[in-house]
Design an enzyme around this catalytic site. Structure first.
Site, PDB file in Angstrom:
ATOM      1  N   GLY B 205       0.791  -1.220   0.000  1.00 30.11           N
ATOM      2  CA  GLY B 205       0.000   0.000   0.000  1.00 30.11           C
ATOM      3  C   GLY B 205       0.820   1.265   0.000  1.00 30.11           C
ATOM      4  O   GLY B 205       1.941   1.284  -0.484  1.00 30.11           O
ATOM      5  N   LEU B 231      -3.698  -5.771  -5.273  1.00 29.96           N
ATOM      6  CA  LEU B 231      -2.649  -4.770  -5.082  1.00 29.96           C
ATOM      7  C   LEU B 231      -1.418  -5.355  -4.383  1.00 29.96           C
ATOM      8  O   LEU B 231      -1.505  -5.904  -3.294  1.00 29.96           O
ATOM      9  CB  LEU B 231      -3.213  -3.603  -4.254  1.00 29.96           C
ATOM     10  CG  LEU B 231      -2.252  -2.437  -4.045  1.00 29.96           C
ATOM     11  CD1 LEU B 231      -1.964  -1.737  -5.355  1.00 29.96           C
ATOM     12  CD2 LEU B 231      -2.802  -1.465  -3.016  1.00 29.96           C
ATOM     13  N   ASP B 232      -0.272  -5.227  -5.012  1.00 32.00           N
ATOM     14  CA  ASP B 232       1.024  -5.612  -4.429  1.00 32.00           C
ATOM     15  C   ASP B 232       1.114  -7.109  -4.118  1.00 32.00           C
ATOM     16  O   ASP B 232       1.953  -7.527  -3.311  1.00 32.00           O
ATOM     17  CB  ASP B 232       1.323  -4.804  -3.150  1.00 32.00           C
ATOM     18  CG  ASP B 232       1.402  -3.310  -3.426  1.00 32.00           C
ATOM     19  OD1 ASP B 232       1.718  -2.940  -4.570  1.00 32.00           O
ATOM     20  OD2 ASP B 232       1.149  -2.518  -2.502  1.00 32.00           O
ATOM     21  N   GLN B 233       0.250  -7.919  -4.750  1.00 33.88           N
ATOM     22  CA  GLN B 233       0.232  -9.353  -4.456  1.00 33.88           C
ATOM     23  C   GLN B 233       0.735 -10.191  -5.627  1.00 33.88           C
ATOM     24  O   GLN B 233       0.811 -11.409  -5.517  1.00 33.88           O
ATOM     25  CB  GLN B 233      -1.199  -9.817  -4.116  1.00 33.88           C
ATOM     26  CG  GLN B 233      -1.840  -9.095  -2.946  1.00 33.88           C
ATOM     27  CD  GLN B 233      -1.109  -9.347  -1.651  1.00 33.88           C
ATOM     28  OE1 GLN B 233      -0.668 -10.456  -1.393  1.00 33.88           O
ATOM     29  NE2 GLN B 233      -0.948  -8.313  -0.839  1.00 33.88           N
TER      30      GLN B 233
END
Lengths: 288, 288, 288, 288
Positions: B205, B231-233
């Site tokens: 995040g 997100l960001d995964q």
């Protein structure tokens, strides 16, 4: 499946088309399942070719001896290969030579004891008697072979060869501070690993931490290499460095360096044991 | 021999004996000289098998189209492979998305300009107009697509797709600080590379350097990964870290982090361009 | 509070009790608030003492000149100190010398342009004309001073001194591939920073990546150091290394090395600009 | 001069001008020669100030008790300091808690045995009996305190406190796989060091190597931190990472991670023993 059900094939030959196909087809036809394959070519046109394969052995349709004979016929001779097969079930025998500093030798014994370093250790030999207790605690025979003057070298090396007998396939110099003579070294070609306490080729010879301190470097290092007749000039296996600053005295460099030496030597020995290193002149190919 | 005379074959299929032999024999028979071969198996019994081969093309006895057809017949269908061949002569087209921070984008443009990054760059798109001058200096078209509120996303993404047209094979988010919607991401599956300014999965995040500062970590990091709808995964391609201390303020973390981000992103993009990455679920196989 | 409201005091003298107390008491009494204090002693008994203080200047009760005079009286003469004060508001002027490789020079210009490197850059000088366009894009004057033979050195250095005039407080050799003569070097004692593309003292002289390749090292490095009359022997400021393998060709070493050189040089220059380096014989004290 | 002739003064107070001058003047006047001085301020205006001084004690003009009383009067009370003095001659007593994995605990015992870790070790406590032999070999008492269910925790912790008695100034959890209750932790505020086998805050809780493997990270890490009532949330002392690849299985991560854990924990313990760490809320100041 047990770890012991693996074998490794190492190959070196002139590079030419078709080698990979010939080797993998051969193994496939004889029931070997390839689990790792690494290759390196110094130059696709006219260079040298190196390959390491790891394969499972349970479904092989031939005995060890028959497999090797068949491989020589199917590929070895055709491509004029320098090759050998080793079996994970055969633990190599590793003798350790050490002087007064214990950290590098103990790191190996400790990894051996906890089952991380898959070798047999017939003995530890030292030109001091200081580490006898520490070594014997591991249940490993310790031999003290004094060598206080250069004149004693010939005699000491004869005694060491006697003690090693046929019992060691490779030697590790774990901070052994005597120079081995060319005749001794020639008995173990590319089979003596030394840990030098600097990032070679900087600081060859004696007391590299003092040399590093006096030069004012901002990094120190350690180098594991095979021993040749030229001091600190043999093929490099592994190197690492650590940052130091103006506030680090020589003893700090030594303390920080010990940790590097332990790590770098342990890694090089593991690669050697797993047949991951091929020597090419004064360089190493490491299939890690 | 020119760099352009190379091709790469990437393969993914269920692991089974004989794949390596089949593939290398095929290439050998058609005049391809293999110069690199990497493979990975998640499990020799019933796992997935991945392979990357790099081979010289000058002596191929077939056209590109005929080669691919022949490979499909000889190996692709037999082993139920997911495979493709790419040619070094075909430079992939890479679009860059960026917001207000210039370092990651400029690192890529700079490497491109000096011939180190072998791509074509159809355009740079930004939700700010700030970097127009810096980008146009490189002779690359710059498009400003504002997106100040979440409500504008749909319209902004439609505009970006229009600008990208069929002109970009993959996208790089070089500190692009807007979240892409799932429909947009689905257009470029495993073909959007993002640089996240932390060692994921820590500090997902917003403002990870502030998060890191507040947690009091002693290392900071950067992560390049493929973008997925989460997100960001997405699958991680490359990561690196640097040491920090109590005397580093948030701005110091940002300054040190910029250097990490530039290095990690440039490496990931190079691997992508050289077809060195295969995505396996939420992981990557990187044959570097 | 603005960054410019800071000053730094650097001290070198024989170690003796009471120095820290004398200096900090002096600054306290004149309204300076100390925000950083670093010290180093080579030996508490009879060694050298080094100290760097960073302090806020807004509440100083004296002008610059009066402060320096008062310090000389209160501490400087009493302890026979070698000392100086620099002010963050005074940007040092840094000239860059470069040959044909652009990466190290451009890294500095790029950091300067984005406000990360707080210097003024009066000019870039090169023995090639190749980088004129790249440099002038930054709005920085570029001078071409050819030097194709050793015989041209005297004349070329005279021309460079003329161009530099009183306009540069320190020089950076950002891959400048000509050897500076002793007379030139003597004009900038400990004020010429060079980036050497190896981990010194290994691989001094020409083409260190080739030397590294031929020795078969497993790490490469970069070293930033002050230039003295002895080639590659000056006091080391910063060093770093990266791992390489047998599969890296010379050009790979050069590519990986470029990234190291950029990082190491940028760090050394920042330290120099922030007055964090004190030279002690052939070593540096770096208060980072 | 013997190592034992040193003392360290640690200070924490509100930042305000004159502290450094007051402290160094005091030590100077009482015959202490300062050999190291580190300071940190969270904010020169209204922040916290931290300082560590190392000084030689042979020429002190006061006894320990008188010195401390004089310091309290001269500086401690005036600046409302939180401070303490420790003497290198007083070896702190360190108890080790361990479960079934031996590497972290043995690393500490090994460094202690060779005189590198300057502590006394009253005992090692484990919830397994497995490491009794390995520990007793060092001549250190080993206590087995089983704790097979969460319900046994209260009783086990009571037994451990009984065994520790007043005999341990700080504890090291060297891969101790039980969660300590808040009451136990409160007995050793900022005096329990844990090694967690990940780069926190990623992968808190159980089996972080499995978590790392499943996330597909390209680095693994280790974190030494002080234990608080919140699991894996305490102030971080030291962290390090190592690169891994797709070919590393969970057991490879564990093997590589062991080396990291040993290094990171040994470093954190050394810093603690040398009084180099000050805890500031959930962060640490480390004067290394």
């Amino acid at each position: 499946m047990a770890t012991d059900s693996y074998a490794r094939l190492l190959i070196r030959c002139a590079d030419q088309p078709g080698i990979v196909a010939a080797v993998t087809t051969f193994l496939f036809q004889h029931g070997a399942n390839i689990t790792e394959l690494d290759q390196h070519s110094t130059d696709p046109s006219g260079g040298l070719f190196f390959m390491r394969l790891e394969f499972q052995t349970p479904k092989l349709d031939l005995s060890r001896q028959a497999l090797e004979q068949a491989f020589a016929e199917a590929a070895g001779r055709r491509y004029n290969m320098d090759w050998h097969i080793s079996y994970a079930a055969d633990r190599p025998r590793m003798a350790v030579l050490v002087s007064a500093h214990d950290h590098a030798a103990l790191e190996l014994l400790w990894r051996w004891q906890r089952g991380e370093l898959l070798v047999d250790i017939p003995c530890v030999i030292s030109n001091h008697d200081k580490l006898r207790g520490a070594v014997e605690q591991f249940g490993i025979p310790f031999h003290h072979v004094p060598q206080d003057t250069a004149g004693q070298r010939e005699q000491a090396e004869a005694r060491m060869l006697e003690l090693l007998g046929g019992n060691a396939e490779f030697l590790v110099l774990a901070r052994y501070m005597r120079i081995l003579g060319p005749a001794f070294v020639a008995r173990y070609p590319n089979r003596i690993i030394n840990i030098h306490h600097s990032f070679l080729p900087a600081f060859v010879g004696a007391d590299p931490y003092r040399q590093a301190y006096e030069r004012g470097v901002k990094i120190i290092g350690a180098t594991a290499h095979y021993v040749t007749a030229d001091l600190d000039q043999g093929p490099i296996i592994s190197q690492d460095t650590a940052h130091v600053s103006h506030s680090d005295e020589i003893d700090d460099l030594r303390r920080l360096g010990r940790d590097l030496e332990r790590q770098v030597l342990a890694r090089a020995v593991r690669w050697h044991v797993e047949d991951r290193i091929i020597v090419d002149g004064n360089k190493t190919i490491v299939f890690d």
